[in-house]
Scaffold this motif. Sequence first.
Motif, PDB file in Angstrom:
ATOM      1  N   GLN A   1       0.575  -1.362  -0.185  1.00  0.00           N
ATOM      2  CA  GLN A   1      -0.123  -0.130   0.075  1.00  0.00           C
ATOM      3  C   GLN A   1       1.284   1.459  -0.115  1.00  0.00           C
ATOM      4  O   GLN A   1       1.199   1.929  -1.211  1.00  0.00           O
ATOM      5  CB  GLN A   1      -1.462   0.395   1.127  1.00  0.00           C
ATOM      6  CG  GLN A   1      -2.296  -1.339   1.479  1.00  0.00           C
ATOM      7  CD  GLN A   1      -3.510  -0.452   0.772  1.00  0.00           C
ATOM      8  OE1 GLN A   1      -3.641   0.703   0.099  1.00  0.00           O
ATOM      9  NE2 GLN A   1      -4.608  -0.821   1.594  1.00  0.00           N
ATOM     10  N   CYS A   2       1.395   0.948   1.005  1.00  0.00           N
ATOM     11  CA  CYS A   2       2.206   3.145   1.345  1.00  0.00           C
ATOM     12  C   CYS A   2       2.924   2.198   2.262  1.00  0.00           C
ATOM     13  O   CYS A   2       3.255   1.726   3.379  1.00  0.00           O
ATOM     14  CB  CYS A   2       1.595   3.887   1.442  1.00  0.00           C
ATOM     15  SG  CYS A   2       0.806   4.186   2.969  1.00  0.00           S
ATOM     16  N   ILE A   3       4.601   3.660   2.681  1.00  0.00           N
ATOM     17  CA  ILE A   3       5.588   3.219   3.418  1.00  0.00           C
ATOM     18  C   ILE A   3       5.126   3.647   4.518  1.00  0.00           C
ATOM     19  O   ILE A   3       5.113   3.238   5.953  1.00  0.00           O
ATOM     20  CB  ILE A   3       6.564   4.401   2.905  1.00  0.00           C
ATOM     21  CG1 ILE A   3       7.849   4.270   3.981  1.00  0.00           C
ATOM     22  CG2 ILE A   3       6.108   5.506   2.934  1.00  0.00           C
ATOM     23  CD1 ILE A   3       8.821   2.880   3.901  1.00  0.00           C
ATOM     24  N   GLU A   4       3.802   4.382   4.725  1.00  0.00           N
ATOM     25  CA  GLU A   4       3.501   5.085   6.076  1.00  0.00           C
ATOM     26  C   GLU A   4       3.221   3.876   6.497  1.00  0.00           C
ATOM     27  O   GLU A   4       2.540   3.611   7.600  1.00  0.00           O
ATOM     28  CB  GLU A   4       2.300   6.077   5.235  1.00  0.00           C
ATOM     29  CG  GLU A   4       2.724   7.445   5.323  1.00  0.00           C
ATOM     30  CD  GLU A   4       2.945   7.543   3.968  1.00  0.00           C
ATOM     31  OE1 GLU A   4       3.631   8.881   3.840  1.00  0.00           O
ATOM     32  OE2 GLU A   4       3.327   6.679   3.064  1.00  0.00           O
TER      33      GLU A   4
ATOM     34  N   PRO B   1      -6.947   1.525   4.646  1.00  0.00           N
ATOM     35  CA  PRO B   1      -6.668   2.147   3.472  1.00  0.00           C
ATOM     36  C   PRO B   1      -4.865   3.225   3.567  1.00  0.00           C
ATOM     37  O   PRO B   1      -5.374   3.195   4.418  1.00  0.00           O
ATOM     38  CB  PRO B   1      -8.190   2.935   3.099  1.00  0.00           C
ATOM     39  CG  PRO B   1      -9.238   2.530   4.214  1.00  0.00           C
ATOM     40  CD  PRO B   1      -8.108   1.659   4.438  1.00  0.00           C
ATOM     41  N   ARG B   2      -5.077   3.126   2.137  1.00  0.00           N
ATOM     42  CA  ARG B   2      -3.727   4.398   2.636  1.00  0.00           C
ATOM     43  C   ARG B   2      -3.740   5.707   3.473  1.00  0.00           C
ATOM     44  O   ARG B   2      -2.868   5.929   4.080  1.00  0.00           O
ATOM     45  CB  ARG B   2      -3.046   5.100   1.088  1.00  0.00           C
ATOM     46  CG  ARG B   2      -2.527   3.661   0.071  1.00  0.00           C
ATOM     47  CD  ARG B   2      -2.870   4.464  -1.214  1.00  0.00           C
ATOM     48  NE  ARG B   2      -2.287   5.725  -1.490  1.00  0.00           N
ATOM     49  CZ  ARG B   2      -0.862   5.233  -1.934  1.00  0.00           C
ATOM     50  NH1 ARG B   2      -0.129   4.509  -2.394  1.00  0.00           N
ATOM     51  NH2 ARG B   2       0.278   6.229  -2.157  1.00  0.00           N
ATOM     52  N   ARG B   3      -5.376   6.133   3.157  1.00  0.00           N
ATOM     53  CA  ARG B   3      -5.035   7.625   4.044  1.00  0.00           C
ATOM     54  C   ARG B   3      -4.763   7.054   5.032  1.00  0.00           C
ATOM     55  O   ARG B   3      -4.605   8.511   6.521  1.00  0.00           O
ATOM     56  CB  ARG B   3      -6.366   8.409   3.231  1.00  0.00           C
ATOM     57  CG  ARG B   3      -7.874   8.043   3.464  1.00  0.00           C
ATOM     58  CD  ARG B   3      -8.859   8.023   2.806  1.00  0.00           C
ATOM     59  NE  ARG B   3     -10.526   7.042   3.372  1.00  0.00           N
ATOM     60  CZ  ARG B   3     -10.450   6.396   2.772  1.00  0.00           C
ATOM     61  NH1 ARG B   3     -10.173   5.804   2.239  1.00  0.00           N
ATOM     62  NH2 ARG B   3     -12.091   5.181   2.722  1.00  0.00           N
ATOM     63  N   ASP B   4      -5.646   5.754   5.618  1.00  0.00           N
ATOM     64  CA  ASP B   4      -5.912   5.584   7.109  1.00  0.00           C
ATOM     65  C   ASP B   4      -4.550   5.684   7.409  1.00  0.00           C
ATOM     66  O   ASP B   4      -3.963   6.248   8.827  1.00  0.00           O
ATOM     67  CB  ASP B   4      -6.700   4.949   8.025  1.00  0.00           C
ATOM     68  CG  ASP B   4      -8.311   4.500   7.111  1.00  0.00           C
ATOM     69  OD1 ASP B   4      -8.368   5.411   7.233  1.00  0.00           O
ATOM     70  OD2 ASP B   4      -8.601   3.423   7.983  1.00  0.00           O
TER      71      ASP B   4
ATOM     72  N   ALA C   1      -2.752   8.594  10.599  1.00  0.00           N
ATOM     73  CA  ALA C   1      -1.701   7.741  11.370  1.00  0.00           C
ATOM     74  C   ALA C   1      -0.710   8.388  12.013  1.00  0.00           C
ATOM     75  O   ALA C   1      -0.408   8.636  13.300  1.00  0.00           O
ATOM     76  CB  ALA C   1      -2.703   6.265  11.661  1.00  0.00           C
ATOM     77  N   ILE C   2      -0.255   8.520  10.516  1.00  0.00           N
ATOM     78  CA  ILE C   2       1.321   8.989  10.689  1.00  0.00           C
ATOM     79  C   ILE C   2       1.315  10.718  11.367  1.00  0.00           C
ATOM     80  O   ILE C   2       1.868  10.605  11.554  1.00  0.00           O
ATOM     81  CB  ILE C   2       1.896   8.177   9.622  1.00  0.00           C
ATOM     82  CG1 ILE C   2       1.780   6.674   9.858  1.00  0.00           C
ATOM     83  CG2 ILE C   2       3.385   9.062  10.096  1.00  0.00           C
ATOM     84  CD1 ILE C   2       2.418   6.286  11.235  1.00  0.00           C
ATOM     85  N   TYR C   3       0.886  11.172  10.606  1.00  0.00           N
ATOM     86  CA  TYR C   3       0.667  12.783  10.283  1.00  0.00           C
ATOM     87  C   TYR C   3       0.055  13.655  10.505  1.00  0.00           C
ATOM     88  O   TYR C   3       0.019  14.500  10.412  1.00  0.00           O
ATOM     89  CB  TYR C   3       1.400  13.151   8.069  1.00  0.00           C
ATOM     90  CG  TYR C   3       2.445  11.828   7.926  1.00  0.00           C
ATOM     91  CD1 TYR C   3       3.628  11.615   8.733  1.00  0.00           C
ATOM     92  CD2 TYR C   3       1.627  11.794   6.629  1.00  0.00           C
ATOM     93  CE1 TYR C   3       4.234  11.294   8.058  1.00  0.00           C
ATOM     94  CE2 TYR C   3       2.572  10.755   5.556  1.00  0.00           C
ATOM     95  CZ  TYR C   3       3.978  10.640   5.982  1.00  0.00           C
ATOM     96  OH  TYR C   3       5.238   9.206   5.472  1.00  0.00           O
ATOM     97  N   GLY C   4      -1.101  12.381  10.743  1.00  0.00           N
ATOM     98  CA  GLY C   4      -2.290  13.727  11.099  1.00  0.00           C
ATOM     99  C   GLY C   4      -3.111  14.168   9.958  1.00  0.00           C
ATOM    100  O   GLY C   4      -3.655  13.617   8.817  1.00  0.00           O
TER     101      GLY C   4
END
Length: 192
Positions: A107-110, A133-136, A140-143
């Motif tokens: 999904q993504c590095i996050e 999902p990526r947005r979650d 979760a990491i960046y607010g």
Amino acid sequence: MSDILIYGFFGEDEAHRNFLSRYLNHQYPGIFLEDDDFRHQIRARNRDQVDRLLPLALAQKVKSRLDILFVTRDVDSPHKTTIDSRRDILTRACVAHQPVVLMLPVQCIEHWLWYIKRHQQEPGKHSLLESNPRRDAKTAIYGDSKVVETQLVFANALLDHLDVDWLAQRVDSFKHFHNQVVQFLQAYSKTD
């Protein structure tokens, strides 16, 4: 083994480069040094550009006489068949240009960062996160921050306490990446 290994970064964004740099400095202090000129000569801004420009990056790797190239790209799917297919495509593209290490977060590095955050804040909780999902993961990491520099501050606070062995036990995509680095260093030390 020579004192310092010069590497190139070819990936889709600064979050990947930051994770890679922090991982290498944490796990192998004083061993790896990024060739900044390489990064500025061949750049991608998203996964499609990574795929399209990979042959140019591989050719530039040779011209730049890098010891190793790290290719980073999000897989953008939690499905094993998609992950395996993308890994196979990139592996075949790189086979003649070794050594190349693929860093392919699901999904993504996050999501990798989210696992690290979960481990630090809720030790013992072992739920799988890649299906979220990526947005979650990004939230979760960046607010709600969209500023890259601020995002890196959040990421670095987590990466300051990176537990590589724990992450490799929990996240298959990270384990695949980490094992490639270990294998490269073992092979490199035998040729020196």
